[in-house]
Design an enzyme around this catalytic site. Structure first.
Site, short mmCIF file in Angstrom:
data_model
loop_
_atom_site.label_atom_id
_atom_site.label_comp_id
_atom_site.label_asym_id
_atom_site.label_seq_id
_atom_site.Cartn_x
_atom_site.Cartn_y
_atom_site.Cartn_z
N TYR A 9 41.31 10.38 2.53
CA TYR A 9 42.10 11.54 2.07
C TYR A 9 42.21 12.59 3.18
O TYR A 9 43.29 12.99 3.58
CB TYR A 9 41.44 12.21 0.85
N ASN A 51 32.61 24.03 -2.91
CA ASN A 51 32.22 24.91 -4.01
C ASN A 51 33.25 25.99 -4.28
O ASN A 51 33.39 26.46 -5.42
CB ASN A 51 30.83 25.51 -3.73
N GLU A 52 34.01 26.38 -3.27
CA GLU A 52 35.04 27.40 -3.49
C GLU A 52 36.18 26.85 -4.35
O GLU A 52 36.71 27.54 -5.22
CB GLU A 52 35.57 27.89 -2.13
N GLU A 105 35.18 10.71 -9.92
CA GLU A 105 33.96 11.04 -9.19
C GLU A 105 33.41 12.42 -9.51
O GLU A 105 32.47 12.87 -8.90
CB GLU A 105 34.14 10.87 -7.67
#
Lengths: 344, 387
Positions: free
Chosen positions: B125, B369-370, B240
């Site tokens: 990706y 995490n953002e 996932e």
């Protein structure tokens, strides 16, 4: 695994949520300051069966357990309801558990005509102590060494003005004025167990206080516009709130797991209660401050409700020893458990 | 309520622990430490033989029909053992995606080989200019007769150097909105024009840059419809989510306690220092909360409920707290905390030093995490779309 509530638990949750939404709006919370107690709200709250949620039906209670109690405690916290639910509900269970011919009658506690609380620190070492709900209670269940006592308020007791507008008072616990309810190791174990329950329910109430603060902040961030857009579109605002929602969910799961463990994994119960209280006591003040901050200058004004949460999040946590005090206790408990387990 | 996973997952736990005891030898650990592949062909094939690649897939499509709790425990035990299982994870994600959205030929010819562990598929990706904004990929695929020609570059293509295929997101249409002009291909790593260069990471893992120059790809290896690659990637990404690092946090707490209970040369135990045991108590709370958040995701899936940010919460919390706890405990170790595995006097054989180096990536991969915070703000709190 099943993380859903039973129909009965959902009913208890929604009954108290609805009652408090109707009867304890912020105007009532504010009017009850600084004492933090509303006698008329208390009467109807007790009539709804709050004190006996965790007391057996044989004793006149609703026959629920700690799970039902933490659900009510969260709702009380979310509304900042000026009623000493945590103390009276835990004390009622302890009184029922001790089944002493002396001391308060369980029926009087359940109907709310007599308020009982707990004196959290061993009076043999700490005779003078801040008693939660001590400003409104007629009796405190206390421990002095190996003795469990029912203590009346000392002469001249007066509520102490405090950060949380909680009905706190300083009591000097003197064995001379007290009735002995029980003595010995079993009695002390029962008292300590009640303290675990008190910490657990305080943690649940703190989860509620935090939930309430977060709801205010999310609402404000959705409607308040600056630079031509709602401030919630800024990550500097929305990301701390996302953290708050996450940490809050974690605290609630931990509280519920601890409550569940009482029946299913009792050997873990004391440790899980300590974890739940330490975690809630750490995150509640931090998140409440974030939520106040999101309101900008308005959040710092007395007029906005978020300050009510900000003060209680710290105050309720601290009366139970605070996060630092609880981590100290938890650290010792875990070390002693590990050393006793023989695990290398 | 019931916070126990139940007998079937506990049975999986015993099986996997027995498997790891027998097969994940000190030699295999040493090899992984040296190579950082996150994949071990021999052990991978052993797990594939036991049906673990397709374990979570429904029985109707030939999978193992394992429920979310069994899969949680399977992943938990591998994660806690620091087993190099990312290849298995990627194969499971890609295989399942091909079953759902691939062609008949892919289902017949490729999926069985993925399931048997004969081949490995890497995920392609990310690109140098497209990380969190994955739909911004520039790698271009253009039609050439019956097939396609692909040009571009992928980055952080972990295990590409071991894999037979890279599950590659490409741009096939520049005339439409960026999400609408994407197509996925399985690009064979031995095709002319594919060049794979190693990228070493702080944590010791090897990942790769993959250069694609005029790579011919037959149309058989296109996954899903032309320009419908976003749907394919969304499906694969959806498989996932909600994993997080609670398993590694549990290991970390156990290792930290073991360290803290050992006597030093002066006969003292770190755990008898209140500062140490309070810090360990904090880490233990975080590990417990991380476990609950992760189990909640499994419960939602097992009961067919839809998520409202719970998966991102599990990953966000665990990564934030893992990084913080690892860092704080390192601080308690003293000078010997810096010594690496194999060095005399290394604390816990260098476990903390290795873990500290490996920790920061937990806040980055699998959805930074953002990105997750924005998903929670929008999905759970109902805040407006944030930037």
């Amino acid at each position: 695994m099943d993380l859903s509530l039973s129909d009965e638990q959902r009913l208890i949750q929604s009954t108290f949520a609805e009652f408090l939404r109707r009867e304890a709006p912020s105007a009532v919370v504010r009017a009850a300051e600084p004492l933090g107690f509303d006698a008329s709200l208390w009467a109807s709250f007790a009539k709804l069966g709050a004190v006996g949620v965790g007391v057996s039906e044989a004793e006149g209670g609703a026959g629920g357990g700690l799970l039902e109690m933490v659900l009510v405690a969260e709702e009380v916290g979310a509304r900042l309801a000026p009623v000493p639910f945590v103390e009276t509900a835990v004390a009622a269970r302890l009184v029922a558990d001790l089944a002493s011919p002396q001391g308060p009658r369980i029926a009087a506690l359940l109907e709310g005509s007599q308020l009982a609380t707990l004196a959290p620190w061993d009076a043999a070492a700490t005779p003078e102590q801040l008693v939660p709900a001590g400003g409104v209670a007629q009796v405190a269940i206390a421990r002095a060494g190996d003795t469990v006592l029912a203590v009346p308020p000392p002469e001249g007791t007066r509520p102490a003005s405090n950060l949380a507008s909680a009905p706190l008072a300083s009591w000097r616990i003197a064995a001379g004025d007290a009735l002995v309810l029980a003595r010995g190791t079993r009695a002390v174990q029962r008292f300590e167990r009640a303290l675990d329950e008190w910490r657990l329910l305080t943690a649940a109430a703190l989860v509620g206080v935090t939930r309430g603060a977060l709801a205010l902040a999310v609402d404000y961030a959705t409607h308040r516009e600056q630079f031509g857009v709602p401030i919630g579109t800024f990550q500097a605002i929305s990301h701390p709130l996302a953290d708050a929602a996450t940490w809050l969910d974690g605290a609630r799961l931990l509280v519920q797991e601890a409550a569940w463990s009482a029946g299913e994994e009792p050997q873990r119960f004391p440790e899980l209660c300590a974890m739940a209280f330490a975690f809630a006591a750490e995150i509640a003040p931090r998140i409440a401050e974030t939520c106040l901050h999101v309101h900008g200058g308005y959040g710092f004004s007395v007029e906005y409700d978020v300050q009510l949460h900000y003060r209680r999040a710290r105050g309720w946590a601290l009366v139970g020893g605070g996060a630092a005090g609880e981590l100290r206790r938890l650290g010792e408990l875990q070390r002693d458990n590990l050393d006793a387990s023989g695990v290398r | 309520m019931d916070f126990r996973l139940g007998p079937a997952p506990e049975e999986v736990r015993s099986q996997i622990r027995a498997f790891l005891r027998e097969h994940y030898t000190e030699e295999a650990r040493e090899r992984e430490r040296r190579e950082g592949n996150g994949h071990d062909w021999e052990l991978f094939r052993k797990l594939a033989e036991r049906g673990w690649v397709s374990a979570a897939w429904p029985r109707e499509v030939g999978g193992g029909g394992r429920d979310p709790y069994e899969m949680l425990v399977f992943q938990w035990e591998l994660g806690k053992a620091e087993f190099p299982w990312f290849g298995l994870l990627n194969n499971a994600l890609v295989g399942r995606t091909l079953l759902e959205l691939g062609s008949d030929w892919q289902r017949r010819e490729v999926v069985p080989r993925i399931v048997r562990g004969e081949i490995l598929v890497a995920l392609g990706y990310s690109e140098p200019m497209a990380g969190s904004d994955v739909a911004a990929v520039q790698t271009a695929a253009r039609r050439d007769g019956d097939g396609w020609i692909v040009d571009g570059q992928k980055i952080f293509t972990t295990q590409a150097h071991l894999a037979q295929y890279v599950f590659t997101l490409t741009r096939t249409n520049r005339e439409v909105a960026k999400h609408k002009g994407l197509t996925v291909f399985l690009i064979p790593t031995d095709a002319p024009g594919v060049e794979i260069q190693p990228i070493r990471t702080v944590g010791g893992e090897r990942t790769n840059a993959v250069y694609l120059s005029g790579v011919r790809v037959p149309d058989d290896l296109r996954v899903g419809e032309v320009d419908a690659g976003w749907k394919v990637v969304r499906y694969a990404l959806g498989l996932e989510q909600g994993v997080g690092f609670a398993d590694r946090m549990e290991l970390f707490v156990e290792r930290a306690r073991a360290w803290a209970r050992e006597r030093n040369a002066q006969g003292e135990r770190p755990i008898d220092d209140p500062r140490v045991r309070e810090r360990l108590a904090r880490a233990s709370i975080h590990a417990e909360v991380a476990k609950l958040l992760r189990q909640r995701v499994a419960w939602l899936h097992a009961t067919g409920q839809s998520e409202r940010g719970e998966g991102p919460m599990a990953k966000l919390f665990s990564a934030e707290m893992f990084v913080e706890d690892v860092s704080d405990v390192m601080e308690l170790l003293g000078p010997a905390g810096v010594l690496q595995h194999g060095e005399p006097g290394a604390i816990a054989e260098g476990y903390f030093e290795e873990t500290f180096r490996g920790a920061p990536v937990t806040r980055i991969y699998g959805g930074s995490n953002e990105i997750l915070r924005s998903q929670i703000a929008e999905g759970r709190l109902g805040l407006p779309r944030t930037r």
